[in-house]
Design a protein around this motif. Structure first.
Motif, PDB file in Angstrom:
ATOM      1  N   ILE A 206     125.913  13.793   7.754  1.00  0.00           N
ATOM      2  CA  ILE A 206     125.967  14.718   6.619  1.00  0.00           C
ATOM      3  C   ILE A 206     127.312  14.620   5.911  1.00  0.00           C
ATOM      4  N   CYS A 207     128.402  14.527   6.664  1.00  0.00           N
ATOM      5  CA  CYS A 207     129.724  14.387   6.040  1.00  0.00           C
ATOM      6  C   CYS A 207     129.816  13.109   5.216  1.00  0.00           C
ATOM      7  N   LYS A 208     129.254  12.031   5.728  1.00  0.00           N
ATOM      8  CA  LYS A 208     129.243  10.783   4.971  1.00  0.00           C
ATOM      9  C   LYS A 208     128.455  10.936   3.678  1.00  0.00           C
ATOM     10  N   ALA A 209     127.349  11.675   3.737  1.00  0.00           N
ATOM     11  CA  ALA A 209     126.519  11.861   2.550  1.00  0.00           C
ATOM     12  C   ALA A 209     127.199  12.765   1.521  1.00  0.00           C
ATOM     13  N   VAL A 210     127.882  13.805   1.978  1.00  0.00           N
ATOM     14  CA  VAL A 210     128.606  14.686   1.054  1.00  0.00           C
ATOM     15  C   VAL A 210     129.741  13.921   0.398  1.00  0.00           C
ATOM     16  N   ASN A 211     130.406  13.069   1.182  1.00  0.00           N
ATOM     17  CA  ASN A 211     131.414  12.143   0.656  1.00  0.00           C
ATOM     18  C   ASN A 211     132.550  12.867  -0.065  1.00  0.00           C
ATOM     19  N   SER A 212     133.141  13.835   0.627  1.00  0.00           N
ATOM     20  CA  SER A 212     134.260  14.585   0.058  1.00  0.00           C
ATOM     21  C   SER A 212     135.321  14.799   1.124  1.00  0.00           C
ATOM     22  N   PRO A 213     136.603  14.720   0.763  1.00  0.00           N
ATOM     23  CA  PRO A 213     137.659  15.049   1.733  1.00  0.00           C
ATOM     24  C   PRO A 213     137.635  16.515   2.145  1.00  0.00           C
ATOM     25  N   SER A 214     136.841  17.316   1.453  1.00  0.00           N
ATOM     26  CA  SER A 214     136.727  18.736   1.778  1.00  0.00           C
ATOM     27  C   SER A 214     135.498  19.053   2.609  1.00  0.00           C
ATOM     28  N   CYS A 215     134.870  18.038   3.198  1.00  0.00           N
ATOM     29  CA  CYS A 215     133.727  18.260   4.097  1.00  0.00           C
ATOM     30  C   CYS A 215     133.873  17.355   5.302  1.00  0.00           C
ATOM     31  N   LYS A 216     134.271  17.939   6.445  1.00  0.00           N
ATOM     32  CA  LYS A 216     134.531  17.172   7.657  1.00  0.00           C
ATOM     33  C   LYS A 216     133.889  17.864   8.864  1.00  0.00           C
ATOM     34  N   ILE A 217     134.139  17.325  10.043  1.00  0.00           N
ATOM     35  CA  ILE A 217     133.528  17.832  11.276  1.00  0.00           C
ATOM     36  C   ILE A 217     134.483  18.743  12.033  1.00  0.00           C
ATOM     37  N   LEU A 218     133.954  19.869  12.497  1.00  0.00           N
ATOM     38  CA  LEU A 218     134.620  20.671  13.509  1.00  0.00           C
ATOM     39  C   LEU A 218     133.954  20.317  14.833  1.00  0.00           C
ATOM     40  N   PHE A 219     134.672  19.612  15.681  1.00  0.00           N
ATOM     41  CA  PHE A 219     134.132  19.168  16.972  1.00  0.00           C
ATOM     42  C   PHE A 219     134.502  20.207  18.019  1.00  0.00           C
ATOM     43  N   ASP A 220     133.586  21.161  18.243  1.00  0.00           N
ATOM     44  CA  ASP A 220     133.795  22.200  19.258  1.00  0.00           C
ATOM     45  C   ASP A 220     133.333  21.635  20.596  1.00  0.00           C
ATOM     46  N   MET A 221     134.276  21.411  21.485  1.00  0.00           N
ATOM     47  CA  MET A 221     133.985  20.700  22.722  1.00  0.00           C
ATOM     48  C   MET A 221     133.124  21.500  23.687  1.00  0.00           C
ATOM     49  N   TYR A 222     133.157  22.820  23.584  1.00  0.00           N
ATOM     50  CA  TYR A 222     132.245  23.638  24.392  1.00  0.00           C
ATOM     51  C   TYR A 222     130.798  23.368  23.984  1.00  0.00           C
ATOM     52  N   HIS A 223     130.525  23.458  22.690  1.00  0.00           N
ATOM     53  CA  HIS A 223     129.159  23.249  22.214  1.00  0.00           C
ATOM     54  C   HIS A 223     128.693  21.813  22.426  1.00  0.00           C
ATOM     55  N   MET A 224     129.593  20.851  22.191  1.00  0.00           N
ATOM     56  CA  MET A 224     129.192  19.455  22.330  1.00  0.00           C
ATOM     57  C   MET A 224     128.978  19.055  23.786  1.00  0.00           C
ATOM     58  N   GLN A 225     129.702  19.673  24.705  1.00  0.00           N
ATOM     59  CA  GLN A 225     129.437  19.424  26.125  1.00  0.00           C
ATOM     60  C   GLN A 225     128.039  19.901  26.488  1.00  0.00           C
ATOM     61  N   LYS A 226     127.626  21.032  25.939  1.00  0.00           N
ATOM     62  CA  LYS A 226     126.303  21.575  26.233  1.00  0.00           C
ATOM     63  C   LYS A 226     125.193  20.763  25.566  1.00  0.00           C
TER      64      LYS A 226
END
Length: 307
Positions: A206-226
């Motif tokens: 989705i970030c690649k598709a939006v293609n803006s420096p103002s749209c990036k990933i918040l990698f929450d490691m708690y959620h991603m571990q689950k």
């Protein structure tokens, strides 16, 4: 009492929870006293209430207390709900201490009741109104990042249509935020199977598709571990779109060392990749009271000792 003296006394008073013997406790007291004002290798951000027993109920007092412990950032999901006066007070305190403001959540910017995947105009307007409000709040607290969750999965629409709806909404939000140098960070969550955004690779797409420096990933490691595990590998895959990390051990969503995640190794990996941003401490304290706060501090000192 001077704040630094109070910090050191608090550390000494709480050190007994760190050890199984009097000798080990004495060593811990000495080590923590020496490191009380030493910044961490990475930039961890406290939350309101995390040090309320030792630092005081007022968030500004907690910020000052945390600074003396070596922390150099804060984050506050509910910043938009604070008064303008309190926002300015927090912003001024951070500026004076040279600390960084981490994320706050865009108001109604895609929670479960406001799903951007539907393509509904009323939901889009709620989101864009939240983006415009976020610009004003960010000015008061010197913020750069704001959290956005697109909302729920829409079962009556094909996944491609939903994704296109989300991308279109986020592009409109980025058009508001980008001129103000604010980055919305998209957060995939594990809270409910109904949520649209679930994994890091989906968020990357989705970030690649939006293609803006103002749209990036918040990698929450708690959620991603689950949701997906294999965190170091997935961090590497998504690295060029990750702008922000959050922390929480699993199970329990408490400080590092209380669950199954080897945070020392992950922190070392992130550090070695050159990450200079904020890592939000979005979790609870595993133990109550002053002793629990000192245990949290020790957990971060231990996990940060990867050099």
């Amino acid at each position: 009492m001077q704040r630094r003296k109070f910090v050191h006394q608090s550390l000494l008073a709480g050190a007994s929870v760190f050890a199984a013997s009097a000798v080990k406790a004495a060593n811990d007291e000495k080590d923590l006293s020496v490191n009380a004002d030493k910044p961490f290798n990475l930039n961890y951000a406290i939350h309101d209430g995390m040090f309320k027993n030792n630092g005081g109920k007022d968030f500004v007092d907690q910020i000052k207390y945390a600074y003396d412990l070596g922390f150099r950032s804060i984050e506050d999901n509910g910043m938009t709900g604070r008064s303008v006066e309190d926002q300015k007070k927090i912003g001024d305190t951070l500026t004076k201490l040279g600390m960084t403001m981490g994320v706050f959540v865009v108001d109604k910017g895609g929670n479960s009741a406001n799903s951007l995947s539907t393509g509904k105009a009323e939901y889009l307007e709620i989101f864009l109104k939240g983006c415009r409000q976020a610009v004003e709040v960010a000015k008061r607290v010197n913020a750069k990042w704001v959290t956005v969750v697109p909302g729920n999965f829409e079962r009556h629409l094909p996944i491609g249509i939903q994704t296109a709806n989300v991308v279109d909404a986020l592009r409109k939000g980025a058009a508001i935020l980008e001129p103000n140098n604010i980055v919305m960070v998209l957060e995939p969550l594990s809270d409910s199977p109904d949520l649209f955004l679930q994994t890091s690779d989906q968020t990357y797409e989705i970030c690649k598709a939006v293609n803006s420096p103002s749209c990036k990933i918040l990698f929450d490691m708690y959620h991603m571990q689950k949701n997906e595990g294999n965190m170091i590998h997935n961090i590497d895959l998504c690295w060029d779109e990750i702008a922000y990390f959050q922390i929480g051990d699993n199970p329990g969503r408490n400080e590092p060392t209380t669950g199954e995640v080897n945070y020392k190794n992950i922190f070392k990996h992130i550090y070695n990749k050159g990450y200079k941003g904020v890592l939000g401490m979005e979790h609870g304290n595993s133990q109550p009271g002053k002793e629990g706060e000192m245990a949290l501090l020790k957990a971060y000192r231990d996990s940060d000792s990867f050099m």
